[in-house]
Scaffold this active site. Structure first.
Site, PDB file in Angstrom:
ATOM      1  N   CYS A  76       0.859  -1.179   0.000  1.00  0.00           N
ATOM      2  CA  CYS A  76       0.000   0.000   0.000  1.00  0.00           C
ATOM      3  C   CYS A  76       0.895   1.229   0.000  1.00  0.00           C
ATOM      4  O   CYS A  76       2.114   1.134   0.049  1.00  0.00           O
ATOM      5  CB  CYS A  76      -0.904   0.016   1.225  1.00  0.00           C
ATOM      6  SG  CYS A  76      -2.046  -1.380   1.339  1.00  0.00           S
ATOM      7  N   ARG A 129      -4.729   1.744  -1.061  1.00  0.00           N
ATOM      8  CA  ARG A 129      -4.820   0.366  -0.581  1.00  0.00           C
ATOM      9  C   ARG A 129      -4.666  -0.672  -1.689  1.00  0.00           C
ATOM     10  O   ARG A 129      -5.280  -0.561  -2.746  1.00  0.00           O
ATOM     11  CB  ARG A 129      -6.164   0.132   0.119  1.00  0.00           C
ATOM     12  CG  ARG A 129      -6.239  -1.247   0.792  1.00  0.00           C
ATOM     13  CD  ARG A 129      -7.594  -1.536   1.379  1.00  0.00           C
ATOM     14  NE  ARG A 129      -7.581  -2.803   2.121  1.00  0.00           N
ATOM     15  CZ  ARG A 129      -8.656  -3.487   2.462  1.00  0.00           C
ATOM     16  NH1 ARG A 129      -9.850  -3.019   2.152  1.00  0.00           N
ATOM     17  NH2 ARG A 129      -8.549  -4.629   3.125  1.00  0.00           N
ATOM     18  N   LEU A 130      -3.831  -1.659  -1.409  1.00  0.00           N
ATOM     19  CA  LEU A 130      -3.813  -2.910  -2.151  1.00  0.00           C
ATOM     20  C   LEU A 130      -4.433  -3.947  -1.226  1.00  0.00           C
ATOM     21  O   LEU A 130      -3.870  -4.279  -0.183  1.00  0.00           O
ATOM     22  CB  LEU A 130      -2.385  -3.306  -2.523  1.00  0.00           C
ATOM     23  CG  LEU A 130      -2.258  -4.601  -3.334  1.00  0.00           C
ATOM     24  CD1 LEU A 130      -2.787  -4.396  -4.755  1.00  0.00           C
ATOM     25  CD2 LEU A 130      -0.809  -5.092  -3.374  1.00  0.00           C
ATOM     26  N   ASN A 158       1.073   0.321   5.870  1.00  0.00           N
ATOM     27  CA  ASN A 158       1.501  -0.392   4.668  1.00  0.00           C
ATOM     28  C   ASN A 158       2.271  -1.626   5.115  1.00  0.00           C
ATOM     29  O   ASN A 158       3.281  -1.500   5.812  1.00  0.00           O
ATOM     30  CB  ASN A 158       2.403   0.512   3.813  1.00  0.00           C
ATOM     31  CG  ASN A 158       3.148  -0.263   2.738  1.00  0.00           C
ATOM     32  OD1 ASN A 158       2.622  -1.209   2.169  1.00  0.00           O
ATOM     33  ND2 ASN A 158       4.372   0.135   2.464  1.00  0.00           N
ATOM     34  N   GLU A 210       2.319  -6.169   6.036  1.00  0.00           N
ATOM     35  CA  GLU A 210       1.644  -7.368   6.516  1.00  0.00           C
ATOM     36  C   GLU A 210       2.228  -7.755   7.867  1.00  0.00           C
ATOM     37  O   GLU A 210       3.452  -7.784   8.032  1.00  0.00           O
ATOM     38  CB  GLU A 210       1.834  -8.537   5.542  1.00  0.00           C
ATOM     39  CG  GLU A 210       1.040  -8.432   4.265  1.00  0.00           C
ATOM     40  CD  GLU A 210       1.183  -9.687   3.425  1.00  0.00           C
ATOM     41  OE1 GLU A 210       0.455 -10.664   3.696  1.00  0.00           O
ATOM     42  OE2 GLU A 210       2.032  -9.695   2.513  1.00  0.00           O
ATOM     43  N   ASP A 250      -5.259  -7.298   9.413  1.00  0.00           N
ATOM     44  CA  ASP A 250      -4.132  -7.030  10.304  1.00  0.00           C
ATOM     45  C   ASP A 250      -3.987  -5.552  10.632  1.00  0.00           C
ATOM     46  O   ASP A 250      -3.355  -5.192  11.628  1.00  0.00           O
ATOM     47  CB  ASP A 250      -2.828  -7.590   9.723  1.00  0.00           C
ATOM     48  CG  ASP A 250      -2.564  -7.148   8.293  1.00  0.00           C
ATOM     49  OD1 ASP A 250      -3.495  -6.676   7.622  1.00  0.00           O
ATOM     50  OD2 ASP A 250      -1.413  -7.285   7.836  1.00  0.00           O
TER      51      ASP A 250
END
Length: 377
Positions: free
Chosen positions: A2, A56-57, A81, A83, A106
């Site tokens: 992101c 956002r991705l 941004n 994970e 998350d």
């Protein structure tokens, strides 16, 4: 990935910042997050302004998790941004302690940890991330970067105390935080090591938040803190272990590292070079997923620079859904201007070019890939 960005000005600032400026800044990062966009903007009663932007991705909890994400009382606004690989375990722990989740993503875990642990929240995170949190009550902006600096985060601390930050330097330029000018002090480091070290960048006035660090802004002043560093100190209980025990532990840790990176609600793939790193990950993935793994390989047209035969051996052994692309000299040089734009600096590693082409190939089939990057480096 992101894209995140933002601006915060101190009390009484005369700097002109409006919502449209934050939107322009945010939308220079559209390639990092094509699935959605969000913004938080408010003028404060002390005369300052805060604006946060997010592209956002969508990877986890696709229907929810829009950002900026606010705490239940609205006091915290978070953009993020990355994970967090230990998200499922942390989520269960927090829910067991009575924390009520509104999503399964998350991003909310990062927010809930900040509610409980404040600036020490990154110490609880296992993953790759760049985070920004605006605390309306304390009037602080908090930035954090993961332990190895996988996710980028740049900032400009202006003379009047205003702070600009973004995932890419081009967003800082778009906001007028700096005018593009070479940082001559960092140039020798770049020539020697292919990248400036520490917090320097090739842009005068632009700093990089170092890996494993946090930054806290309050009324124009910033404080940096290192929350993690690599340690090679041994433990007495480990000294007596046999080589076989060490090999077994490594295999277990490697498998776990691959497993936790399979956390996604979208199709996953693998960049397969045919080398030891990517072959080992492919082998492990094949044991952890039910579907055929989609693998992607790239090579140069010149025979001496083409190693596709090794990737094919691995793909055949693990019965992957294999895809390849070969890059010609003309394609290589035609791609350079676009890559310089995306990297915000000269191309130091020629491998960036084939990586770009294999990424384009993978995009036609999957949204997330695992790679062997990191071990060689």
């Amino acid at each position: 990935m992101c894209g995140i960005c933002g601006i915060v000005t101190p009390s009484g600032s005369t700097r002109r910042v409006d919502r449209a400026l934050v939107e322009r800044m945010r939308d220079t990062l559209v390639h990092r997050g094509p699935d959605g966009a969000g913004i938080f903007f408010e003028g404060r009663d002390d005369g300052g302004v805060v604006g946060l932007g997010h592209r956002r991705l969508s990877i986890v909890d696709l229907a929810h998790g829009a950002q900026p994400m606010a705490s239940d009382d609205g006091a915290l606004q978070l953009i993020y941004n990355g994970e967090v690989y230990n998200h499922p375990a942390v989520m269960r722990e927090l829910q067991g302690a009575g924390v009520r989740y509104h999503t399964h993503c998350d991003t909310e875990t990062v927010l809930r940890l900040y509610e409980r642990h404040g600036v020490r929240a990154p110490e609880q995170l296992r993953g790759m991330f760049a985070v920004a949190v605006w605390d309306r009550r304390a009037r602080t902006l908090f930035l954090a970067r993961d332990r190895f600096g996988v996710k980028p985060l740049y900032y400009v601390h202006a003379e009047d105390g205003s702070l600009y930050f973004a995932s890419e330097i081009k967003a800082l330029v778009e906001a007028g935080a700096v005018r593009p000018a070479l940082n001559w002090g960092a140039f020798p480091d770049f020539l020697a090591n292919h990248a400036p070290s520490g917090d320097e960048t090739l842009f005068a006035g632009v700093k990089r938040l170092p890996a494993g660090h946090t930054l806290l802004w309050q009324d124009g002043r910033i404080t940096l803190r290192q929350y993690w560093d690599l340690s090679f100190a041994g433990r007495p209980e480990h000294d007596a272990r046999s080589e076989a025990d060490l090999v077994a532990e490594y295999a277990e840790r490697f498998r776990e590292a691959v497993r936790i990176r399979l956390m996604a609600d979208v199709p996953l793939g693998m960049f397969l070079s045919g080398g030891i790193d990517s072959a080992a990950i492919t082998a492990t993935m094949s044991q952890l997923v039910d579907d055929r793994i989609r693998t992607f390989s790239v090579a140069f047209a010149e025979r001496e620079a083409n190693e596709l035969q090794y990737a094919r051996l691995v793909a055949e052994r693990y019965r992957t859904d294999h895809h390849e692309i070969t890059v010609s000299p003309e394609q290589f040089f035609d791609a350079l201007p676009r890559l310089v734009y995306h990297e915000d600096e000269p191309i130091a590693h020629p491998s960036s070019v084939p990586l770009y082409f294999v990424s384009r190939l993978a995009e036609e089939h999957v949204k997330v890939v695992l790679t062997g990057e990191g071990s060689d480096e």
